[in-house]
Every structure is written in structure tokens, then in C-alpha cells.
Design a protein around this motif. Sequence first.
Motif, PDB file in Angstrom:
ATOM      1  N   PHE A  86       3.042   3.359   4.913  1.00  0.00           N
ATOM      2  CA  PHE A  86       1.796   3.995   5.331  1.00  0.00           C
ATOM      3  C   PHE A  86       1.134   3.236   6.482  1.00  0.00           C
ATOM      4  N   ARG A  87       1.096   1.933   6.375  1.00  0.00           N
ATOM      5  CA  ARG A  87       0.349   1.107   7.329  1.00  0.00           C
ATOM      6  C   ARG A  87       1.054   0.946   8.671  1.00  0.00           C
ATOM      7  N   HIS A  88       2.385   0.783   8.638  1.00  0.00           N
ATOM      8  CA  HIS A  88       3.125   0.473   9.859  1.00  0.00           C
ATOM      9  C   HIS A  88       4.214   1.487  10.195  1.00  0.00           C
ATOM     10  N   GLY A  89       4.537   2.375   9.264  1.00  0.00           N
ATOM     11  CA  GLY A  89       5.690   3.248   9.451  1.00  0.00           C
ATOM     12  C   GLY A  89       5.381   4.695   9.744  1.00  0.00           C
ATOM     13  N   GLY A  90       4.144   5.023  10.040  1.00  0.00           N
ATOM     14  CA  GLY A  90       3.822   6.409  10.365  1.00  0.00           C
ATOM     15  C   GLY A  90       3.764   7.330   9.165  1.00  0.00           C
ATOM     16  N   GLY A  91       3.750   6.758   7.965  1.00  0.00           N
ATOM     17  CA  GLY A  91       3.639   7.558   6.745  1.00  0.00           C
ATOM     18  C   GLY A  91       4.896   7.526   5.913  1.00  0.00           C
ATOM     19  N   LEU A  92       4.708   7.663   4.619  1.00  0.00           N
ATOM     20  CA  LEU A  92       5.811   7.699   3.662  1.00  0.00           C
ATOM     21  C   LEU A  92       6.436   9.089   3.691  1.00  0.00           C
ATOM     22  N   THR A  93       7.745   9.153   3.929  1.00  0.00           N
ATOM     23  CA  THR A  93       8.422  10.453   3.988  1.00  0.00           C
ATOM     24  C   THR A  93       9.416  10.650   2.849  1.00  0.00           C
ATOM     25  N   GLY A  94       9.707   9.589   2.105  1.00  0.00           N
ATOM     26  CA  GLY A  94      10.621   9.707   0.985  1.00  0.00           C
ATOM     27  C   GLY A  94      10.499   8.508   0.064  1.00  0.00           C
ATOM     28  N   PHE A  95      10.739   8.734  -1.210  1.00  0.00           N
ATOM     29  CA  PHE A  95      10.657   7.652  -2.188  1.00  0.00           C
ATOM     30  C   PHE A  95      11.539   7.996  -3.365  1.00  0.00           C
ATOM     31  N   SER A  96      12.351   7.043  -3.788  1.00  0.00           N
ATOM     32  CA  SER A  96      13.089   7.215  -5.036  1.00  0.00           C
ATOM     33  C   SER A  96      13.222   5.864  -5.718  1.00  0.00           C
ATOM     34  N   ALA A  97      13.340   5.921  -7.025  1.00  0.00           N
ATOM     35  CA  ALA A  97      13.533   4.732  -7.842  1.00  0.00           C
ATOM     36  C   ALA A  97      14.519   5.098  -8.936  1.00  0.00           C
ATOM     37  N   GLU A  98      15.500   4.232  -9.119  1.00  0.00           N
ATOM     38  CA  GLU A  98      16.448   4.442 -10.200  1.00  0.00           C
ATOM     39  C   GLU A  98      16.917   3.107 -10.733  1.00  0.00           C
ATOM     40  N   ILE A  99      17.329   3.115 -11.975  1.00  0.00           N
ATOM     41  CA  ILE A  99      17.869   1.919 -12.586  1.00  0.00           C
ATOM     42  C   ILE A  99      19.386   2.040 -12.574  1.00  0.00           C
ATOM     43  N   GLU A 102      22.920  -2.872 -11.695  1.00  0.00           N
ATOM     44  CA  GLU A 102      22.488  -4.102 -11.018  1.00  0.00           C
ATOM     45  C   GLU A 102      20.985  -4.342 -11.076  1.00  0.00           C
ATOM     46  N   GLY A 103      20.209  -3.296 -11.360  1.00  0.00           N
ATOM     47  CA  GLY A 103      18.761  -3.461 -11.410  1.00  0.00           C
ATOM     48  C   GLY A 103      18.026  -2.223 -10.944  1.00  0.00           C
ATOM     49  N   LEU A 104      16.806  -2.420 -10.458  1.00  0.00           N
ATOM     50  CA  LEU A 104      15.969  -1.331  -9.959  1.00  0.00           C
ATOM     51  C   LEU A 104      16.290  -1.108  -8.490  1.00  0.00           C
ATOM     52  N   LEU A 105      16.739   0.095  -8.152  1.00  0.00           N
ATOM     53  CA  LEU A 105      17.076   0.448  -6.780  1.00  0.00           C
ATOM     54  C   LEU A 105      15.962   1.323  -6.220  1.00  0.00           C
ATOM     55  N   LEU A 106      15.266   0.806  -5.207  1.00  0.00           N
ATOM     56  CA  LEU A 106      14.173   1.526  -4.558  1.00  0.00           C
ATOM     57  C   LEU A 106      14.622   1.979  -3.183  1.00  0.00           C
ATOM     58  N   THR A 107      14.296   3.218  -2.841  1.00  0.00           N
ATOM     59  CA  THR A 107      14.534   3.714  -1.496  1.00  0.00           C
ATOM     60  C   THR A 107      13.218   4.273  -0.980  1.00  0.00           C
ATOM     61  N   VAL A 108      12.769   3.731   0.148  1.00  0.00           N
ATOM     62  CA  VAL A 108      11.507   4.128   0.757  1.00  0.00           C
ATOM     63  C   VAL A 108      11.798   4.551   2.186  1.00  0.00           C
ATOM     64  N   ALA A 109      11.417   5.766   2.532  1.00  0.00           N
ATOM     65  CA  ALA A 109      11.616   6.271   3.892  1.00  0.00           C
ATOM     66  C   ALA A 109      10.268   6.449   4.568  1.00  0.00           C
ATOM     67  N   ASP A 110      10.259   6.186   5.884  1.00  0.00           N
ATOM     68  CA  ASP A 110       9.030   6.405   6.649  1.00  0.00           C
ATOM     69  C   ASP A 110       9.363   7.060   7.980  1.00  0.00           C
ATOM     70  N   ALA A 111       8.324   7.345   8.764  1.00  0.00           N
ATOM     71  CA  ALA A 111       8.467   8.111   9.992  1.00  0.00           C
ATOM     72  C   ALA A 111       8.631   7.251  11.235  1.00  0.00           C
ATOM     73  N   SER A 112       8.835   5.954  11.081  1.00  0.00           N
ATOM     74  CA  SER A 112       8.958   5.065  12.228  1.00  0.00           C
ATOM     75  C   SER A 112      10.378   4.534  12.345  1.00  0.00           C
ATOM     76  N   THR A 113      10.846   4.402  13.567  1.00  0.00           N
ATOM     77  CA  THR A 113      12.148   3.775  13.793  1.00  0.00           C
ATOM     78  C   THR A 113      11.993   2.277  14.056  1.00  0.00           C
ATOM     79  N   ARG A 114      10.777   1.789  14.036  1.00  0.00           N
ATOM     80  CA  ARG A 114      10.509   0.367  14.264  1.00  0.00           C
ATOM     81  C   ARG A 114      10.910  -0.427  13.018  1.00  0.00           C
ATOM     82  N   ALA A 115      11.710  -1.447  13.237  1.00  0.00           N
ATOM     83  CA  ALA A 115      12.206  -2.260  12.126  1.00  0.00           C
ATOM     84  C   ALA A 115      11.138  -3.224  11.622  1.00  0.00           C
ATOM     85  N   PRO A 116      11.191  -3.587  10.340  1.00  0.00           N
ATOM     86  CA  PRO A 116      10.282  -4.607   9.828  1.00  0.00           C
ATOM     87  C   PRO A 116      10.478  -5.919  10.589  1.00  0.00           C
TER      88      PRO A 116
END
Length: 161
Positions: A86-99, A102-116
Motif C-alpha cells: 500500500f505504502r510503496h507499491g501502488g496498492g495491494l493487487t493480490g494476496f494469498s496465504a497457505e500452509i 515447509e511453513g506459511l507461504l505468503l504471496t503479496v502482489a502490488d502495482a509497482s515494478t519497483r523492487a524493495p
Amino acid sequence: MNGDREVSRGGRTTAEGPEDAAGQPAPEESAGGGRMPSVPPNAAAARDVVTRLLESRFCGLGGEVPADVVVADALLVTSELVTNAFRHGGGLTGFSAEITDEGLLLTVADASTRAPVTAERDPASAPVGGYGWLLVRRLTKRVSVTDLPGGKHIVALVALV
């Protein structure tokens, strides 16, 4: 990598970390928790999704449950990734969480092509903030950033042991 940019343009590149991460676009349906709800409107809602997923997976199993500190780390990683979208990526465009195994797998998509970006700085003289990506890298087993048309997604694996 020189530490200033964690990923390069033009495809999947792994962020500095203990292992390489494999990441696919955010799935609409996860094996560990069924269909994910629509994109959370904020970090608190994303943490609620993860909390419910962890509770549904571990409550009543009679087996080993994650320690409170592990759950806290998972929720902190969730919060940092979503807040940064939200703050740096132009908004959240996708989110998933699954177990997974190996553990908790989070996928977060945003609208920016700028890398962290991680900038090394002195906490005593630096302004507040700017430590989220460093925390994510420190608290995850694996993390990767993949460029997508019109944005990117970050896949993070949080160990639950």
C-alpha cells in the motif's frame, strides 16, 4: 547483488537470504486453506486471514502447534508485506496465504515494478521507518520478488517451527 537493490528487472531474482525461493503468481485457491477471500483492504485484514488460517490448521489437532513467537513473526511479515504494498507499491493487487509442508507461504502482489530496497543506516541517526524489508528478509526462510506485467509479487516462506 550490491545490497541496494534486492532484485533485478526482467524476471524472477531472489532477494538476499539463506536460500533461494520459488514463487508462482498468487493462487486463487490454496491447498492449505481453501479459496482465499478478496484482496484484504489493509494489513489488519491480511493478518486476520493468516490468523484464521493458522487457527484452522493447528487448533484441535493435538499435535505440535507453532510457538507464540513464530506466530508473531508470521503476522509481522504479513503486516510488513501488505503495508509496503500500500505504502510503496501502488496498492495491494493480490494476496494469498497457505500452509505447506515447509511453513506459511505468503504471496503479496502490488502495482509497482519497483523492487524493495534495503538501505543500511544507523538507527540512532536515521528517521523512523524503512526497516520493513530488512525484517521480512530476516524473519523468512525464503523470499523472492518476481516482476509481473504492471507490478510484481513477493513470495515469502515463514517457517512454523
